[in-house]
Design a protein around this motif. Structure first.
Motif: not given
Ligand code: FE
Length: 391
Positions: A192, A196, A259, A276, A280
Motif C-alpha cells: 500500500d 502511495h 486506489h 486494501h 493495490n
Molecule cells: Fe492506500
C-alpha cells in the motif's frame, strides 16, 4: 497556488512514546480499536505516560475496522462531555481516521456528516484540542495525512474525508509498535505504501516536495520490505518511516486509479473482502502499463532513480517486473481470478464497478484520463491476469 502541509512535529525512534510524558494540558482522550494495542501493553504505556504528564485521561475503545458515522458521533459526544485538550489516537488506520472525524464534531457540533464529505471545506479546528496520532501499522500513514475514511452504513458508501485541518499536530512513530504486525499485514501495508509513493509521484498534482519524499519512499520500500516481512527488526523500523514519507507525499499530491479501483472493489464480492493493500499490490503493475500509454517519463524517472538503465519502455518493464517479483515473494496473487473472485460474479459486476470508479476521489489526479469503458477493459486484464494492455 499549491499547499504542502505536514504535522508540526514527528517524534520517532526508540521510546518515542515517551514524548507523551512532556505534554502540557489538563485532559487527554485516547481513541483505540480492538484488543491488540491493549494486549501488547501499548494502551497502558500511553495512559501511564499521559498521567505522568499530569493529564486526566479517558479511553474511547472499540473503533471497528471501516469505522461508521455512528461510532464517530458517539465518540464526539463522549469528547464533548469530557472536554479534552488533547486527542490521542492509536492503532491502524481505523481508530486514527475515526478520531479525526470525532475531533471535528467535538469542536463543531453544528456540522453535519454531509458537510464534511465536501473535500477541503472543513471548519477551523484546534479551538478546543490538538491531535496526536500513533500508528501501529506501516502503510496508511494516516498519522501524517489530511484524510480520514468513514463509512456511511445507511448508504453503504465509504467516504474519504479530506482537509488539511485534520492533518494531525503530532505524529509518533515508535518502532516497537509495528514490530507486533503479522507478516501478511506487513506485506499488504508495505505494498500500500509503495502504491502511495508511486501514485503520488506520477499524479497530475505532484509537487517538488512530494516528489522528493515519494522517490525516497519507493527506494526504501524496495530495499526493506522483504526483510521486514521476514521479521527483521531494523527493516521493520525503516519501513515504518518509509510509509510515513509516502504518506507525506500523497497527503499533498493525492493518488491515482490503483486506489480508485481498490476502493470500489474492496467490499464488492461475496467471496470476501479484498484487503486494501493486497488490492493495490495486485492492480499496480496493470495500472502502470495502462498509464504509460499517456506518460512514460514519470515512471521511467522512478526506474532511473532506482538505477535501472535502457529506454523508457525497457525501464518501465523492469519496474513492473520488479513489482510482480515482490508480489510473488510476499504471497500476493497475480490477478483477481487467482485471488478467488468468482468469474460469474465478476462479469456481472464489472461494468457497474467501472462506472463507480469514475467518481472516486483518486481518479482526477491519475496521469491518464479514463472512461468507464477503459476502466472495464483494465478490470478485465486485472481479473484474467492479461498483462498486455493494447488500448
Ligand atoms: Fe492506500
Amino acid at each position: 497556488m499549491q499547499r504542502f502541509t505536514l504535522p508540526r512535529d514527528i517524534y520517532f525512534g526508540e521510546n518515542a512514546l515517551d514524548y507523551l510524558k512532556e505534554l502540557d494540558g489538563k485532559k487527554a482522550v485516547l481513541v483505540i480499536g480492538g484488543g491488540s494495542m491493549k494486549r501488547f501493553g501499548f494502551v497502558d504505556k500511553v495512559l501511564d505516560n499521559l498521567k505522568e504528564a499530569g493529564l486526566e485521561t479517558k479511553l474511547i475503545e472499540g473503533v471497528e475496522p471501516d469505522p461508521s458515522v455512528d461510532t464517530v458521533m458517539k465518540g464526539a459526544a463522549t469528547m464533548r462531555e469530557f472536554g479534552p485538550d488533547w486527542i490521542v489516537a492509536m492503532g491502524g488506520g481505523s481508530p486514527i481516521d475515526a478520531a479525526k472525524a470525532m475531533w471535528t464534531f467535538y469542536e463543531h457540533p453544528e456540522a453535519t456528516f454531509e458537510d464534511l464529505t465536501v473535500p477541503f471545506s472543513f471548519p477551523k479546528l484546534r479551538q478546543k484540542a490538538k491531535f496526536i496520532a500513533i500508528s501501529s501499522t506501516s502503510g496508511t500513514a494516516t498519522e501524517v495525512t489530511s484524510f480520514s475514511v468513514i463509512t456511511d452504513y445507511k448508504t453503504g458508501i465509504k467516504w474519504p474525508l479530506a482537509d488539511f485541518e485534520i492533518t494531525p499536530d503530532v505524529a509518533i512513530l515508535d518502532p516497537s509498535i509495528p514490530q507486533t504486525m503479522p507478516p501478511k499485514l506487513v506485506a499488504y501495508t508495505g505494498m500500500d505504501a509503495l502504491t502511495h509513493a508511486i501514485e503520488a509521484y506520477v499524479g497530475t498534482t505532484h509537487q517538488p516536495f512530494t516528489d522528493a519524499l515519494a522517490l525516497d519512499a519507493i527506494k526504501l520500500v524496495f530495499e526493506y520490505l522483504p526483510d521486514s516481512y521476514k521479521g527483521d527488526k531494523k527493516a521493520r523500523e525503516t519501513m515504518h518511516y518509509a510509509q510515513c514519507e509516502a504518506g507525506m507525499a500523497f497527503s499533498n499530491a493525492l493518488l491515482g486509479i490503483v486506489h480508485s479501483l481498490a476502493h470500489k472493489t474492496g467490499a464488492e464480492f461475496s467471496t470476501g473482502h479484498i484487503p486494501h493493500g493486497c488490492a493495490n499490490a495486485i492492480y499496480l503493475p496493470y495500472v502502470i502499463k495502462f498509464n504509460e500509454k499517456a506518460d512514460k517519463t514519470r515512471y521511467a524517472a522512478i526506474g532511473k532513480f532506482l538505477g535501472m538503465k535502457g529506454t523508457d519502455e525497457e525501464i518501465i518493464d523492469e519496474l513492473v517486473g520488479k513489482i510482480r517479483d515482490y508480489n510473488k515473494k510476499l504471497g500476493i496473487p497475480h490477478d483477481l481470478k487467482e485471488f478467488g473472485i468468482k468469474e460469474d460474479e465478476f462479469k456481472e459486476k464489472v461494468s457497474e464497478i467501472a462506472t463507480r470508479a469514475m467518481d472516486d476521489a483518486c481518479t482526477p489526479s491519475n496521469p491518464r484520463k479514463v472512461t468507464p469503458e477503459l476502466f472495464e477493459k483494465l478490470l478485465n486484464n486485472i481479473y484474467y491476469g492479461k498483462e498486455e494492455i493494447d488500448y
